[in-house]
Scaffold this motif. Structure first.
Motif, short mmCIF file in Angstrom:
data_model
loop_
_atom_site.label_atom_id
_atom_site.label_comp_id
_atom_site.label_asym_id
_atom_site.label_seq_id
_atom_site.Cartn_x
_atom_site.Cartn_y
_atom_site.Cartn_z
N THR A 195 107.28 51.85 40.06
CA THR A 195 108.48 52.51 39.54
C THR A 195 109.36 53.06 40.66
N VAL A 196 108.74 53.76 41.60
CA VAL A 196 109.50 54.35 42.71
C VAL A 196 110.07 53.26 43.61
N LYS A 197 109.29 52.25 43.91
CA LYS A 197 109.74 51.16 44.77
C LYS A 197 110.94 50.44 44.16
N LEU A 198 110.83 50.10 42.87
CA LEU A 198 111.92 49.41 42.21
C LEU A 198 113.16 50.30 42.11
N THR A 199 112.96 51.59 41.83
CA THR A 199 114.09 52.51 41.73
C THR A 199 114.84 52.63 43.04
N LEU A 200 114.11 52.82 44.14
CA LEU A 200 114.75 53.00 45.45
C LEU A 200 115.48 51.72 45.90
N LEU A 211 116.04 33.71 32.85
CA LEU A 211 117.04 32.79 33.36
C LEU A 211 117.07 32.65 34.88
N VAL A 212 116.71 33.73 35.61
CA VAL A 212 116.77 33.68 37.07
C VAL A 212 115.98 32.50 37.65
N VAL A 256 110.04 33.02 40.84
CA VAL A 256 110.77 34.20 41.28
C VAL A 256 109.86 35.41 41.36
N GLY A 257 109.03 35.59 40.35
CA GLY A 257 108.15 36.75 40.31
C GLY A 257 108.77 37.87 39.50
N ALA A 258 107.93 38.65 38.85
CA ALA A 258 108.41 39.71 37.97
C ALA A 258 109.18 40.78 38.73
N PHE A 259 108.68 41.17 39.91
CA PHE A 259 109.34 42.23 40.66
C PHE A 259 110.72 41.79 41.13
N SER A 260 110.83 40.59 41.69
CA SER A 260 112.11 40.10 42.18
C SER A 260 113.12 39.97 41.04
N SER A 261 112.65 39.48 39.91
CA SER A 261 113.54 39.35 38.75
C SER A 261 114.04 40.70 38.28
N TYR A 318 108.81 47.44 30.93
CA TYR A 318 107.60 47.34 30.10
C TYR A 318 107.76 46.25 29.03
N VAL A 319 109.00 45.99 28.60
CA VAL A 319 109.23 45.02 27.52
C VAL A 319 108.93 43.59 27.97
N VAL A 320 108.90 43.35 29.28
CA VAL A 320 108.54 42.02 29.79
C VAL A 320 107.18 42.07 30.47
N SER A 321 106.38 43.04 30.06
CA SER A 321 104.97 43.15 30.49
C SER A 321 104.79 43.37 31.98
N ILE A 322 105.73 44.09 32.62
CA ILE A 322 105.57 44.48 34.01
C ILE A 322 104.93 45.86 34.06
N THR A 323 103.97 46.04 34.94
CA THR A 323 103.21 47.28 34.97
C THR A 323 103.90 48.32 35.84
N ASP A 324 104.83 49.05 35.23
CA ASP A 324 105.39 50.22 35.88
C ASP A 324 104.58 51.43 35.44
#
Length: 228
Positions: free
Chosen positions: A25-30, A80-81, A97-102, A176-182
């Protein structure tokens, strides 16, 4: 219900909640904040450009993005990415692409539209006399924007930029809606596994409240300092 509240469930889950969920969460936010600020600044300069084409392109982008629910944008980019990337690379198959990059692409592009309007308002809030003074010193438009206008605009923009970043932190939970573990996703996984929904979701709410309340207090102090 509260009689069966088990604090030990929270204690046992802390390594996973913070070591995996909160780190994400912090990594993606920053990263989304930095990327959004860079793209938002470019969009703001485009909207203030003398070129009608640049103003129109930036205006359409900002208005379209701000009119679409974020959760829909997350779904779009998540699915779509890979296909867009494959099309750009000239491949007939979607790229990995990967979940984080998307998610990062999604939030950078979405938040840029909001940062753009904050930055644009900050620039417009600088007195026209400052621009004329810079021109009198022989500065061109780029130099005046870099050395005179933006430094003054940043001061007034900071509280609003931080407020939007607080909103961004909260919005990241939508991955969370695309099953990413934040952080929320990690709590949900434990809640579903152990059947302890009350403990997990209450703890998540408390953590978010503490973080957002602290940052909001910082925003209030910044505004008081500016007004004082």
């Amino acid at each position: 219900m509260l009689d069966s509240f088990d604090f030990s469930v929270i204690v046992q889950a802390l390594p996973f909640l913070f070591g995996v969920g909160m780190v994400f969460t912090v990594k993606l936010t920053l990263l989304a904040m930095v990327g959004g600020l860079i793209l938002g600044t470019l969009l703001a300069l485009m909207r203030l450009s003398h070129s009608a084409t640049l103003r129109t392109v930036a205006g359409v982008y900002v208005n379209v993005i701000r009119s679409i629910p974020l959760v829909l944008v997350i779904f779009w980019f998540f699915f779509l990415v890979p296909y867009i990337g494959g099309w750009i690379m000239g491949s007939n198959t979607p790229i990995e692409v990967g979940a984080f990059s998307s998610a990062l692409v999604t939030f950078v592009m979405f938040e840029a539209a909001y940062y753009c309007e904050i930055i644009r308002a900050g620039i417009l809030g600088v007195s026209r006399g400052q621009v004329q003074a810079a021109q009198a010193l022989g500065m061109n438009h780029r130099m005046a924007m870099t050395y005179v206008i933006l430094p003054q605009a940043i001061k007034s923009m900071l509280p609003l930029l931080l407020t939007q970043s607080i909103i961004l932190l909260q919005e990241v939970s939508l991955v969370y809606v695309v099953s990413i573990t934040d952080f929320v996703g990690a709590a949900a996984a434990i809640a579903q596994r152990d059947g302890r929904l009350l403990e997990m979701y209450l703890f998540v709410a408390v953590v978010y409240f503490c973080i957002c309340f602290t940052l909001s207090s910082l925003v209030r102090r910044m505004r008081q300092f500016q007004n004082g």
